[in-house]
Design an enzyme around this catalytic site. Structure first.
Site, mmCIF file in Angstrom:
data_model
loop_
_atom_site.group_PDB
_atom_site.id
_atom_site.type_symbol
_atom_site.label_atom_id
_atom_site.label_comp_id
_atom_site.label_asym_id
_atom_site.label_seq_id
_atom_site.Cartn_x
_atom_site.Cartn_y
_atom_site.Cartn_z
ATOM 1 N N ARG A 194 0.859 -1.177 0.000
ATOM 2 C CA ARG A 194 0.000 0.000 0.000
ATOM 3 C C ARG A 194 0.900 1.234 0.000
ATOM 4 N NH1 ARG A 194 -2.308 -3.622 3.656
ATOM 5 N NH2 ARG A 194 -4.377 -4.394 3.010
ATOM 6 N N LYS A 248 -2.337 -1.751 7.692
ATOM 7 C CA LYS A 248 -3.726 -1.317 7.722
ATOM 8 C C LYS A 248 -4.453 -1.989 8.875
ATOM 9 C CE LYS A 248 -7.857 -1.027 4.813
ATOM 10 N NZ LYS A 248 -8.442 -1.336 3.485
ATOM 11 N N HIS A 293 -1.805 3.054 -5.894
ATOM 12 C CA HIS A 293 -2.430 1.879 -5.286
ATOM 13 C C HIS A 293 -2.729 0.808 -6.336
ATOM 14 C CE1 HIS A 293 -5.036 -0.490 -2.654
ATOM 15 N NE2 HIS A 293 -4.655 0.268 -1.654
ATOM 16 N N ARG A 297 -1.026 -2.803 -6.822
ATOM 17 C CA ARG A 297 -1.500 -3.986 -6.104
ATOM 18 C C ARG A 297 -2.480 -4.778 -6.973
ATOM 19 N NH1 ARG A 297 -0.956 -4.306 -0.740
ATOM 20 N NH2 ARG A 297 -3.111 -4.922 -0.289
ATOM 21 N N HIS A 346 -3.938 -8.887 2.754
ATOM 22 C CA HIS A 346 -5.369 -8.701 2.917
ATOM 23 C C HIS A 346 -5.824 -9.368 4.204
ATOM 24 C CE1 HIS A 346 -6.248 -7.870 -1.620
ATOM 25 N NE2 HIS A 346 -5.878 -6.803 -0.961
ATOM 26 N N TYR A 369 -0.599 -16.975 11.708
ATOM 27 C CA TYR A 369 0.161 -18.179 11.335
ATOM 28 C C TYR A 369 0.587 -18.119 9.874
ATOM 29 C CZ TYR A 369 1.159 -22.976 9.989
ATOM 30 O OH TYR A 369 1.751 -24.092 9.477
#
Length: 413
Positions: A244, A271, A342, A345, A368, A378
């Site tokens: 980002r 984020k 952006h 991405r 995300h 994990y």
């Protein structure tokens, strides 16, 4: 008898050498004259007690106005209400309303949110309220704002084609009211049920290049861009690491391990809400660096490595701005309808899927949010080998495009 006095009599009346003189107008209204002053009193009995209601001084309060207030007081008495207590209650209510205008409560709410929302979100929210809401609703008490008043503000925003802004502002107004209700400063939320009457926000994806031949032209333009070293490096890294924009431009050298080809963005910079970050629910984000990224970062470190920021602006101690990369794209001829910072991405996500990489691996590298926070922690620390291979293959693919390749590479894991 009522209304026994005339304007001329009130104007010319004197104390006639007395310390205090009273002249009755009738119905309990009396003009009290003292040396240098004339005051209107209304005398009445309530609950068996004689009471005095001070209406005001003459000529600030005229005979006509004094009679109107007397008549209102008599009406209250007919309803078994004490005029003095009614005025006191009204004064308290007016003071409460003055302290609970929409703007006053909204500013209290924003201050309360400083520990929950990012500083940039607070800034944008305040700017939107100042531009759209405060001019119409800011000075009104919360209790006087109804759904039609809120809808009028939102329709004005919609009329300018800003449908998403209208939805967001409705949400913010509703949040302000929920905050006020929790503090006993309001009873209901007039914006709560207005979402269904607003126009649907048109789907609008961020501009991004996803065709290999167009991406090749953009990559060659980036290589030929002449600007500040930090800007050039940020621009070259954008398609390689597809972070980002804010996560990229705020990078510090302590996050980047050039020897082990790894960039770890701390969770506090990723984020997420401040509350989630404080609770450790936003994990650090690992970015395996391909060879091409190392070749960009090593010379940059010679320039800015003695300071904290990787992409320092021309003003020492400050990172490049939000719009630096977008401005560079505009300079190269890519307006906001074709490509934005952006958008790298979306470019990477689209083409990596076409290259055959598993969606889960791509989503992990895009950082995300996953539904299961435990799984997110994990997975972001696991599967690093696959992500390392993907990032290097992606960088090699971008090189092949710049050299003239016009097809999407097949994943050969």
């Amino acid at each position: 008898m009522l209304n026994k006095l005339t304007d001329a009599q009130v104007k010319s009346a004197t104390a006639e050498g007395q310390k205090q003189r009273k002249i009755a107008d009738g119905g309990g209204l009396t003009l009290v004259i003292r040396s240098g002053s004339k005051t209107w009193w209304y005398r009445y009995r309530f609950a068996g007690k004689q009471k005095t209601y001070s209406i005001g001084t003459y000529p600030e309060v005229s005979l006509k106005e004094a009679r109107a207030q007397r008549d209102e007081a008599r009406r209250l008495l007919s309803e078994n209400k004490d005029p003095v207590m009614a005025r006191r209650t009204k004064g308290i209510r007016q003071q409460h309303d003055a302290e609970n205008t929409f703007k006053a409560v909204a500013e209290d709410w924003l201050q309360n949110q400083e520990t929950e929302l990012a500083a940039e979100t607070i800034r944008i929210t305040r700017r939107r309220l100042e531009n759209w809401v405060y001019p119409k609703l800011g000075t009104l008490p919360l209790t006087e704002i109804d759904p039609p008043a809120v809808l009028k503000v939102l329709r004005r925003i919609e009329d300018q084609g800003k449908h998403e802004t209208a939805h967001r502002i409705r949400q913010r107004i509703s949040q302000v009211y929920r905050f006020a209700i929790s503090e006993g400063r309001a009873q209901w939320d007039p914006a709560g049920n207005l979402s269904g009457v607003l126009k649907t926000t048109p789907t609008q994806n961020r501009a991004a290049i996803i065709k290999p031949d167009e991406l090749a032209g953009l990559l060659r333009a980036i290589d030929g861009y002449a600007g500040q070293p930090a800007t050039c490096a940020a621009l070259q890294l954008s398609p390689l690491v597809f972070l980002r924009p804010g996560e990229l431009r705020m990078a510090t050298w302590e996050e980047i391990d050039l020897d082990n080809w790894m960039w770890v963005v701390p969770g506090r910079r990723m984020k997420g809400t401040k509350k989630a970050k404080r609770a450790g629910q936003v994990p650090d984000h690992k970015i395996p660096l391909p060879r091409q990224a190392i070749e960009i970062l090593q010379p940059l470190k010679q320039l800015t490595g003695h300071r904290d920021l990787v992409f320092e602006s021309i003003k020492p101690g400050r990172p490049i701005s939000d719009n630096t990369i977008n401005s560079a794209l505009r300079t190269m001829g890519y307006d906001s309808s074709r490509m934005v910072s952006h958008g790298f991405r979306s470019t990477a996500s689209t083409l990596l899927h076409e290259m055959g990489w598993q969606p889960e691996i791509i989503e992990l590298q895009l950082a995300h949010k996953q539904r299961n926070d435990v799984a997110a922690v994990y997975n972001r620390s696991a599967r690093i080998q696959e992500r390392t291979k993907m990032m290097q293959q992606w960088a090699d693919y971008l090189d092949s495009l710049k050299q003239g390749a016009d097809v999407v590479a097949i994943n050969r894991r």
